[in-house]
Every structure is written in structure tokens, then in C-alpha cells.
Design an enzyme around this catalytic site. Structure first.
Site, PDB file in Angstrom:
ATOM      1  N   CYS A 222      22.681  30.346  56.915  1.00 33.26           N
ATOM      2  CA  CYS A 222      22.967  29.262  57.870  1.00 33.26           C
ATOM      3  C   CYS A 222      21.891  28.176  57.845  1.00 33.26           C
ATOM      4  CB  CYS A 222      23.078  29.826  59.280  1.00 33.26           C
ATOM      5  SG  CYS A 222      24.414  30.999  59.440  1.00 33.26           S
TER       6      CYS A 222
ATOM      7  N   HIS B 129      20.283  25.755  65.430  1.00 30.78           N
ATOM      8  CA  HIS B 129      21.486  26.333  64.822  1.00 30.78           C
ATOM      9  C   HIS B 129      22.259  27.058  65.930  1.00 30.78           C
ATOM     10  CE1 HIS B 129      24.190  28.606  62.429  1.00 30.78           C
ATOM     11  NE2 HIS B 129      23.558  29.758  62.592  1.00 30.78           N
TER      12      HIS B 129
ATOM     13  N   ASN C   2      29.903  29.746  65.691  1.00 26.74           N
ATOM     14  CA  ASN C   2      28.870  29.604  64.663  1.00 26.74           C
ATOM     15  C   ASN C   2      29.519  29.113  63.363  1.00 26.74           C
ATOM     16  OD1 ASN C   2      26.957  29.940  62.669  1.00 26.74           O
ATOM     17  ND2 ASN C   2      26.367  32.012  63.274  1.00 26.74           N
TER      18      ASN C   2
HETATM   19  O1  UT7 Z   1      24.039  32.512  62.015  1.00 29.54           O
HETATM   20  C1  UT7 Z   1      23.225  33.514  61.477  1.00 29.54           C
HETATM   21  C2  UT7 Z   1      22.519  34.192  62.516  1.00 29.54           C
HETATM   22  N1  UT7 Z   1      23.374  35.000  63.339  1.00 29.54           N
HETATM   23  C3  UT7 Z   1      22.959  35.304  64.538  1.00 29.54           C
HETATM   24  O2  UT7 Z   1      21.918  34.822  64.918  1.00 29.54           O
HETATM   25  C4  UT7 Z   1      23.729  36.293  65.377  1.00 29.54           C
HETATM   26  C5  UT7 Z   1      22.747  37.111  66.160  1.00 29.54           C
HETATM   27  N2  UT7 Z   1      23.302  38.177  66.954  1.00 29.54           N
HETATM   28  C6  UT7 Z   1      24.028  37.972  68.090  1.00 29.54           C
HETATM   29  O3  UT7 Z   1      24.366  36.874  68.423  1.00 29.54           O
HETATM   30  C7  UT7 Z   1      24.345  39.160  68.936  1.00 29.54           C
HETATM   31  O4  UT7 Z   1      23.602  40.279  68.504  1.00 29.54           O
HETATM   32  C8  UT7 Z   1      25.848  39.527  68.979  1.00 29.54           C
HETATM   33  C9  UT7 Z   1      26.606  38.491  69.771  1.00 29.54           C
HETATM   34  C10 UT7 Z   1      26.389  39.627  67.564  1.00 29.54           C
HETATM   35  C11 UT7 Z   1      26.044  40.881  69.685  1.00 29.54           C
HETATM   36  O5  UT7 Z   1      25.503  40.827  70.984  1.00 29.54           O
HETATM   37  P1  UT7 Z   1      24.549  42.010  71.498  1.00 29.54           P
HETATM   38  O6  UT7 Z   1      24.209  41.689  72.874  1.00 29.54           O
HETATM   39  O7  UT7 Z   1      23.450  42.124  70.492  1.00 29.54           O
HETATM   40  O8  UT7 Z   1      25.531  43.217  71.486  1.00 29.54           O
HETATM   41  P2  UT7 Z   1      25.419  44.607  70.674  1.00 29.54           P
HETATM   42  O9  UT7 Z   1      25.644  44.389  69.236  1.00 29.54           O
HETATM   43  O10 UT7 Z   1      24.151  45.294  71.108  1.00 29.54           O
HETATM   44  O11 UT7 Z   1      26.631  45.402  71.293  1.00 29.54           O
HETATM   45  C12 UT7 Z   1      26.679  45.743  72.677  1.00 29.54           C
HETATM   46  C13 UT7 Z   1      28.010  46.420  72.950  1.00 29.54           C
HETATM   47  C14 UT7 Z   1      28.365  47.516  71.954  1.00 29.54           C
HETATM   48  O12 UT7 Z   1      29.022  48.554  72.660  1.00 29.54           O
HETATM   49  P3  UT7 Z   1      28.221  49.892  73.034  1.00 29.54           P
HETATM   50  O13 UT7 Z   1      27.754  50.471  71.722  1.00 29.54           O
HETATM   51  O14 UT7 Z   1      27.095  49.459  73.900  1.00 29.54           O
HETATM   52  O15 UT7 Z   1      29.262  50.702  73.742  1.00 29.54           O
HETATM   53  C15 UT7 Z   1      29.359  46.859  71.036  1.00 29.54           C
HETATM   54  O16 UT7 Z   1      30.259  47.766  70.454  1.00 29.54           O
HETATM   55  O17 UT7 Z   1      29.073  45.466  72.864  1.00 29.54           O
HETATM   56  C16 UT7 Z   1      30.083  45.938  71.999  1.00 29.54           C
HETATM   57  N3  UT7 Z   1      30.721  44.818  71.340  1.00 29.54           N
HETATM   58  C17 UT7 Z   1      31.778  44.178  71.849  1.00 29.54           C
HETATM   59  N4  UT7 Z   1      32.493  44.360  72.970  1.00 29.54           N
HETATM   60  C18 UT7 Z   1      33.502  43.518  73.198  1.00 29.54           C
HETATM   61  C19 UT7 Z   1      30.357  44.218  70.174  1.00 29.54           C
HETATM   62  N5  UT7 Z   1      31.183  43.191  69.917  1.00 29.54           N
HETATM   63  C20 UT7 Z   1      32.074  43.141  70.929  1.00 29.54           C
HETATM   64  C21 UT7 Z   1      33.148  42.305  71.240  1.00 29.54           C
HETATM   65  N6  UT7 Z   1      33.827  42.519  72.378  1.00 29.54           N
HETATM   66  N7  UT7 Z   1      33.502  41.269  70.431  1.00 29.54           N
END
Ligand code: UT7
Length: 329
Positions: free
Chosen positions: A116, A256, A286
Site C-alpha cells: 500500500c 493511508h 482500503n
Molecule cells: O493496507 C495495509 C495495511 N493493512 C492494515 O493496516 C490492516 C490492519 N489491521 C486491521 O485493520 C485490523 O486488525 C482488522 C480490522 C483487520 C481486524 O480488527 P481487530 O480488532 O484486529 O480484530 P481481530 O482480528 O483481533 O478479531 C477480533 C474478532 C475475532 O473473533 P474472536 O476470535 O475474538 O472470537 C474475529 O474472528 O473479530 C472477529 N472478526 C469479525 N467479526 C465480524 C474478524 N473479522 C470480522 C468481521 N465481522 N468482518
């Protein structure tokens, strides 16, 4: 130290596909909710390319708009440089496909792949080529159609991305405007945290790679998040320092657009009011390399890029890569 010779953005063009995919649409596709997506990412909707639209189609539209705004014809440029992570084909480059669609004279054309961060890497490369006299003008295009390399059954990634394109016509500045500083970096040791595993020589395409869904983006969101906050915050501060400026002299910060919580964390580090931090992730998600040119274009449309204004652009992406640039309008 501030350089004597600088490049400037002569014009900006963008292209956004017509189709809008909302969080409510996604609720019908995977186990997610508008509430989760909004609170965790800040995204409400994103644009998705039509079935027949490929990366070069979006790029060429942004390029045409940038050329028109600059009052230039395709033959007035010397290089088409395309930053993308979702090329039309592994080869030829998307830059060559765009050259063909623009119908330009023969000129140099190549792609640059830096996650990105590609648009800022592209700016730095363009600056070197322009200030060394190799090119008079560069058409730098940042374009990604991530919708075609996204696993639409994976809720952890499919809610995040959108498609879009932005283009800059770049040339040497003859006045006070232009890029005052840049900084850039990469850490390949963390590459597996955000990757598209198959289709290259590591995992050549096979029935198995398709079955294993290795032709789609894979991301360890949490790890990427932490690194993005750290690297973007550090890079932006370093670029400001290199420009001989203080944080409070920054008029606008364009981070970004990967996650609203990342953007807010960087804004806090910068001590900037919300109205000076550009946020459009709610509308577009994004868009990878296209987030920065589209945000800059919108700032320009709002009449905010008045002469002398200082804009800091900062990005982070797969690689990992990161970069920041300080621009004086
Ligand atoms: O452009 C290049 C750079 N990219 C980035 O910078 C992206 C960076 N990362 C992020 O923006 C975040 O880490 C995410 C938005 C991808 C994820 O957010 P998070 O707060 O880090 O969530 P997580 O991955 O820790 O997941 C928390 C929970 C999980 O459930 P459990 O294991 O706690 O039961 C996931 O399974 O949220 C769940 N989950 C969802 N729930 C509903 C993950 N995706 C979803 C979803 N809808 N779409």
C-alpha cells in the site's frame, strides 16, 4: 536539510468505480455486521470494479483526468510509472497495458510494487528521475483492484478493501511548492503477515493452490495493525523533521486509509485536530495505493490546498514497507 530542487504535483486525476458495496450488503455475504465493521475499521462502504474492468482500465481513467487537468497530451510525458499490487497480468506490466490504452508514443513504462506504500515509493523514484534530468515529466498512477484478489468468503479480509485509482503528473517545481522531504523503509522479515501467496514462483498456480485459496490476500490483521501504527507514526515524524519543520507547522495529514483506529492513533501522535487529518475510509475502504492520491484530490476539491500549506502523506503496507512525504502546496 531542505533541498534546493524539488518536484511538484502538476495535476491529480482519480477514478472510482460506480458500484458501491455497503456493510449491509456484506452482512448478506459473510458472518459480519455493519456494527462490527464500523467500530473496528471506520468503513461504511467501498467501490467495486465491474466484472469486466481490470486494473489498467481504472488506471487509464485516472491518468486521462490528470493529463486533462494539466493541459497535457500523453506525448508530453516521458514515463508511465504504475504502483500496484493487483496488476492486469504478472507481465507485461500494467504500465505497458495503460500505455497501450492511452495510445501514447513510445516511452518508458514500468510497474512498482511496494504494498500500500506504492504511491509514495513511486513519488520518491519519480523525484530521482526528474531531478537527475532523466525524465521531464512522470505520469505516476496508483491503482488497485483488490476485489479480484480477495477471498469473498473470508470475513477477516473481505470487509476491508475497495477498488480505486489516482494519478499524478509530476515535474520539476519552478516556485516554492513541491516535496520538501521523504523517508522510506522496508522490513522483509515480516512479509508473511500480509501476502498473496500463490501465482509466483514460490507457489506456482496449480489445482492445489486454487483449492487452498492461495491466490487471495491473506493477512494477520492484528500484527499488521501494530506495525502500521508504529511505522507510520515514526515515518511521518521523521519526514517532518527532515523538512526542517515542527509538528505544529503541518496543515494536513493524509495517512493511508487502512483503519480509522490506525489513523486516529497517528493523529494523536501528531497532536493534530481531527479536521486536519484526512479521513475518507468510510466511503472507500482500503484502496491500497489509491488511498493517498484520492484523499489529496478530495482535499484539493475542497479548496484546502492553498499555496504554502504543508501536507504530510504517510503510508504502510505489505513487505512490510512504509514511507512519508512532506509537500508544500
Ligand atoms: O493496507 C495495509 C495495511 N493493512 C492494515 O493496516 C490492516 C490492519 N489491521 C486491521 O485493520 C485490523 O486488525 C482488522 C480490522 C483487520 C481486524 O480488527 P481487530 O480488532 O484486529 O480484530 P481481530 O482480528 O483481533 O478479531 C477480533 C474478532 C475475532 O473473533 P474472536 O476470535 O475474538 O472470537 C474475529 O474472528 O473479530 C472477529 N472478526 C469479525 N467479526 C465480524 C474478524 N473479522 C470480522 C468481521 N465481522 N468482518
Amino acid at each position: 536539510m531542505v533541498r534546493e530542487k524539488r518536484i511538484k504535483i502538476k495535476s491529480i486525476g482519480i477514478y472510482l468505480p460506480e458500484k458501491i458495496l455497503t456493510n449491509y450488503d456484506l452482512e448478506k455475504m459473510v458472518d459480519t455486521s455493519d456494527e462490527w465493521i464500523t467500530t473496528r475499521t471506520g468503513i461504511k462502504e467501498r467501490r467495486i470494479a465491474a466484472g469486466e474492468q481490470v486494473t489498467s482500465d481504472l488506471g487509464v481513467e485516472a491518468a486521462k483526468m490528470a493529463l486533462e487537468k494539466a493541459g497535457l497530451k500523453p506525448e508530453d510525458i516521458d514515463l508511465i510509472l504504475v504502483a500496484t499490487n493487483s496488476p492486469d497480468t504478472i507481465f507485461p506490466s500494467t504500465a505497458c497495458w495503460i500505455q497501450r490504452k492511452l495510445g501514447t508514443r513510445e516511452m518508458a513504462a514500468f510497474d512498482l510494487q511496494a504494498g500500500c506504500t506504492g504511491m509514495l515509493y513511486g513519488l520518491i523514484v519519480s523525484e530521482g528521475l526528474i531531478l537527475s534530468g532523466i525524465c521531464r515529466r512522470v505520469l505516476l498512477i496508483g491503482v488497485d483492484v483488490l476485489s479480484k484478489i480477495t477471498n469473498w468468503e473470508d470475513r477477516t479480509t473481505c470487509v476491508l478493501f475497495g477498488d480505486g485509482a489516482g494519478a499524478f503528473v509530476l515535474e520539476e517545481s519552478q516556485d516554492e511548492s513541491g516535496f520538501l522531504s521523504h523517508c522510506w523503509g522496508a522490513d522483509g522479515s515480516l512479509g508473511e503477515l500480509l501476502m498473496l501467496p500463490a501465482g509466483g514462483t514460490l507457489h506456482p498456480a496449480s489445482e492445489q493452490t486454487v483449492k487452498d485459496k492461495l491466490h487471495y490476500i491473506q493477512m494477520k490483521g492484528n500484527e499488521v495493525f501494530k506495525n502500521a501504527v508504529k511505522r507510520m507514526g515514526e515515518a511521518a515524524l521523521e519526514a517532518v523533521k527532515k523538512a526542517g519543520l515542527e509538528k505544529d507547522q503541518v496543515d494536513f495529514l493524509i495517512p493511508h486509509q487502512a483503519n480509522l483506529r490506525i489513523i486516529e492513533a497517528i493523529a494523536e501522535r501528531f497532536n493534530l485536530d481531527r479536521n486536519r487529518v484526512v479521513v475518507n475510509i468510510d466511503k472507500y475502504g482500503n484502496m491500497s495505493v489509491a488511498t493517498i492520491p484520492v484523499a489529496l484530490y478530495e482535499l484539493q476539491q475542497e479548496g484546502k490546498l492553498q499555496p504554502g500549506k504543508i501536507v504530510v502523506m504517510v503510508a504502510f503496507g505489505a513487505g512490510f514497507t512504509w514511507a512519508a512525504s512532506v509537500y508544500r502546496c
